[in-house]
Design an enzyme around this catalytic site. Structure first.
Site, PDB file in Angstrom:
ATOM      1  N   ASN A 132       0.824  -1.222   0.000  1.00  0.00           N
ATOM      2  CA  ASN A 132       0.000   0.000   0.000  1.00  0.00           C
ATOM      3  C   ASN A 132       0.854   1.267   0.000  1.00  0.00           C
ATOM      4  O   ASN A 132       0.424   2.305  -0.504  1.00  0.00           O
ATOM      5  CB  ASN A 132      -0.925   0.004   1.220  1.00  0.00           C
ATOM      6  CG  ASN A 132      -2.115  -0.919   1.023  1.00  0.00           C
ATOM      7  OD1 ASN A 132      -2.575  -1.122  -0.092  1.00  0.00           O
ATOM      8  ND2 ASN A 132      -2.615  -1.490   2.110  1.00  0.00           N
ATOM      9  N   PHE A 390      -0.767  -8.632   4.334  1.00  0.00           N
ATOM     10  CA  PHE A 390       0.572  -8.030   4.226  1.00  0.00           C
ATOM     11  C   PHE A 390       0.546  -6.655   3.555  1.00  0.00           C
ATOM     12  O   PHE A 390       1.473  -6.285   2.827  1.00  0.00           O
ATOM     13  CB  PHE A 390       1.531  -8.975   3.483  1.00  0.00           C
ATOM     14  CG  PHE A 390       1.364 -10.413   3.867  1.00  0.00           C
ATOM     15  CD1 PHE A 390       1.570 -10.818   5.175  1.00  0.00           C
ATOM     16  CD2 PHE A 390       0.952 -11.354   2.947  1.00  0.00           C
ATOM     17  CE1 PHE A 390       1.384 -12.131   5.550  1.00  0.00           C
ATOM     18  CE2 PHE A 390       0.753 -12.673   3.314  1.00  0.00           C
ATOM     19  CZ  PHE A 390       0.972 -13.066   4.627  1.00  0.00           C
ATOM     20  N   CYS A 391      -0.518  -5.929   3.771  1.00  0.00           N
ATOM     21  CA  CYS A 391      -0.650  -4.559   3.214  1.00  0.00           C
ATOM     22  C   CYS A 391      -0.673  -4.556   1.691  1.00  0.00           C
ATOM     23  O   CYS A 391      -0.282  -3.566   1.063  1.00  0.00           O
ATOM     24  CB  CYS A 391       0.438  -3.632   3.734  1.00  0.00           C
ATOM     25  SG  CYS A 391       0.569  -3.598   5.516  1.00  0.00           S
ATOM     26  N   VAL A 392      -1.080  -5.675   1.092  1.00  0.00           N
ATOM     27  CA  VAL A 392      -1.176  -5.730  -0.374  1.00  0.00           C
ATOM     28  C   VAL A 392      -2.590  -6.207  -0.725  1.00  0.00           C
ATOM     29  O   VAL A 392      -2.778  -7.213  -1.404  1.00  0.00           O
ATOM     30  CB  VAL A 392      -0.098  -6.659  -0.985  1.00  0.00           C
ATOM     31  CG1 VAL A 392       0.009  -6.451  -2.495  1.00  0.00           C
ATOM     32  CG2 VAL A 392       1.268  -6.397  -0.346  1.00  0.00           C
TER      33      VAL A 392
ATOM     34  N   CYS B  40      -4.389  -3.454   7.471  1.00  0.00           N
ATOM     35  CA  CYS B  40      -3.248  -3.556   6.560  1.00  0.00           C
ATOM     36  C   CYS B  40      -2.548  -4.913   6.628  1.00  0.00           C
ATOM     37  O   CYS B  40      -2.219  -5.491   5.620  1.00  0.00           O
ATOM     38  CB  CYS B  40      -2.263  -2.442   6.845  1.00  0.00           C
ATOM     39  SG  CYS B  40      -1.283  -2.025   5.404  1.00  0.00           S
TER      40      CYS B  40
END
Lengths: 447, 132
Positions: A132, A390-392, B40
């Site tokens: 991100n 994983f922030c994706v 997140c």
């Protein structure tokens, strides 16, 4: 420190790894998130707060300020190198003036996104697996109509497709290529040198998100010819709250007023103390880089400790670190596939060849109630890994469908877990991980 | 996990999760998420519970969830305990009923039971207030 001692002996430098819970030590396999901190780095931070907790000599002129300055700016007479110089040498930058201290990788990426002089219609090219941190800044610019985003997709083996990339470069007005050097999902490292060469042929600049690459391999920014490189010290045994933006000298500006700079130069987006040489009620003149990008009081102890962390890694040797991680990943990948590869509900995410995944091994479990395995690993054996997205988010939403986090049927439950190794991890830890995972799978009736 | 919970969970895996599903136009519908869902880094659990009420009687109960095994076991027990009871009887179910159901004492099971019963009681109270 003896550079010839076994790499696993270095774990003795890490106080957190000596702790125990329920009579067992921690098994820390969440290094892609953040790494453990060696005593040497902790001592650096403690020394600042204990002995000279003051501003540097660029602001004050007293005794403590001089001591801070010696450590921030270096003092060759006393054998003190500045952390900026240590980091510049670590990535083989041409000058320490090309090293800008930031809060973290996210901050560094945003500095380029918000400071780059984009023209209407410019395209920024990304991969399908950006964190991100390397997506949202661009989405925001796109929403404001300042750029367009495009994505280059991998081949069937989930490797970077250079032909597809070149087609994108040919057919789009790509001004900047911004990509994760090493994916935080799969551990795959893109062929950056080839990518940069192609991008430059088409007149585009390249920004690499090096958060997962710089801590694990030798980086030579001059050989790569990369234009910008962002990374965080907390992923390489350093303090939290410090990152780096490397930028080629000619891209960071030299003029006192940003409006006079060439159209490829990034402008500072946060201004204030330490960024200006002078100001009146009507105007200001900027400091030269890197200072124009470092507004306000700096995180002196963390910057000093960053130098210590980098020197610590240099003593071990980046090639040794890479080899060690690859060995662990190879063992884990082979064992996991041997045990569960034929079940139909277990798969490794990304390239199947462990040698392409550095120290990262991400696996998917597609079984009822696949949630909570990370918690059980921690409860049973103090094993620390990561689960989730994983922030994706876009990658998983695209691969699994937007409703994957709320499946209708139990058979559709799926969960993704990531193991990420560093040099202080051992084969014994990997064996305990495998045994504990097996126990959990048995208890859950998966096997 | 306590071995009794493991055994019950493995039985559910073999025989199927009896109460999984959805009731269209359910009398009571509640949905809850974990602390984060998904932020997140994490993906956390969620639960959708559908309860069909006829008169004062709970005639059917279904759920959808993504969770860990012990949570899923707890939801299944809740459904089994609640189905066929009146709203008032359901509102009086105690955490101990979960332990008695499996014949084991387990701290995690107690926690999940407490959480689920609080949710259920809140929804029953709201339903009764709305339909009074």
């Amino acid at each position: 420190m003896d550079s010839k001692k076994s790499i696993e002996k270095y774990r003795e430098d890490f106080p957190a790894l000596k702790r125990q819970r329920n009579g067992k030590p921690p098994i820390y396999l969440d290094n892609a998130c953040t790494t453990m901190v060696p005593r040497q780095v902790i001592d650096s931070i403690e020394e600042y707060y204990t002995d000279y907790p003051a501003c540097s000599g660029t602001r004050s002129r007293h005794w403590f300020a001089q001591e801070v300055s010696e450590r921030i700016e270096g003092n060759p007479g006393k054998g003190l190198k500045s952390p900026r110089q240590i980091i510049a040498e670590f990535i083989n930058a041409g000058s320490e003036k090309e090293i800008i201290f930031t809060l973290n990788t996210t901050h560094a990426l945003n500095m380029v996104a918000l400071g780059f002089p984009f023209r209407s219609g410019d395209v920024v090219l990304l991969t399908d697996k950006e964190h991100n941190s390397n997506l949202l800044p661009w989405l925001k610019l796109q929403k404001e109509g300042r750029i367009k985003i495009d994505f280059t997709l991998p081949n069937d083996r989930d490797e970077f497709d250079l032909d597809a990339f070149e087609r994108k470069m040919k057919n789009n007005r790509v001004r900047l290529v911004s990509m994760a050097y090493t994916s935080n999902i799969t551990g795959y490292t893109i062929p950056a040198k080839e990518i940069i060469k192609i991008a430059h042929q088409y007149g585009a600049l390249v920004l690499l998100d090096g958060a997962q690459a710089v801590p694990h391999q030798t980086i030579d920014v001059q050989s790569l010819d990369v234009d910008f490189l962002a990374f965080s010290l907390h992923k390489m045994c350093g303090p939290r709250g410090v990152g780096v933006l490397y930028g080629k000298k000619e891209l960071l500006g030299q003029k006192p007023h940003e409006e006079d700079e060439a159209d490829h130069v990034i402008a500072p987006v946060i201004l204030g103390g330490a960024t200006v040489a002078n100001s009146t009620y009507h105007s200001y003149t900027l400091m030269l880089p890197p200072y124009r990008f470092e507004a306000g009081i700096q995180n002196y102890p963390a910057q000093i400790a960053s130098g210590t962390a980098v020197q610590y890694l240099q003593q071990i040797g980046m090639d040794r670190i890479r080899e060690h991680e690859a060995g662990l990943n190879h063992f884990l990948s082979e064992e996991l596939m041997k045990r569960y590869g034929d079940t139909g509900w277990f798969r490794i995410v990304g390239p199947q060849d462990a040698s392409q995944r550095g120290g990262i091994l991400t696996f998917e479990v597609k079984r009822p109630n696949a949630l909570g395995i990370a918690v059980e690993l921690s409860e049973k054996s103090n094993i620390m890994i990561r689960d989730g997205v994983f922030c994706v988010h876009p990658y998983f939403n695209e691969k699994f469908g937007l409703q994957w986090t709320r499946p209708i049927s139990h058979s559709e439950h799926r969960m993704v877990y990531r193991i990420s190794c560093y040099f202080y991890n051992t084969m014994d830890e990997c064996r305990i991980f495998l045994e504990t995972l097996d126990e959990i799978f048995k208890e859950r009736g998966y096997i | 996990m306590h071995e009794a919970i493991t055994a019950y969970y493995q039985k559910l895996l073999k025989t199927g999760f009896e109460h999984i599903g959805k009731i269209d136009n359910a009398s009571i519908y509640l949905e809850t998420f974990g602390e984060v869902s998904p932020v997140c880094g994490n993906t956390d659990d969620f639960l959708c519970l559908y309860i069909q009420v006829e008169g004062n009687l709970i005639t059917d109960i279904k759920y959808q969830c993504i969770s860990d095994p012990i949570t899923n076991v707890s939801i299944e027990i809740l459904c089994t305990l609640v189905k066929g009871k009146t709203l008032d009887e359901a509102a009086f179910i105690k955490e101990e009923a979960f332990s008695q159901f499996l014949g084991c004492e387990d701290e995690m099971l107690q926690e999940k039971a407490k959480f689920l019963l609080e949710l259920l009681k809140g929804e029953i109270f709201r339903y009764k207030t709305q339909t009074a």
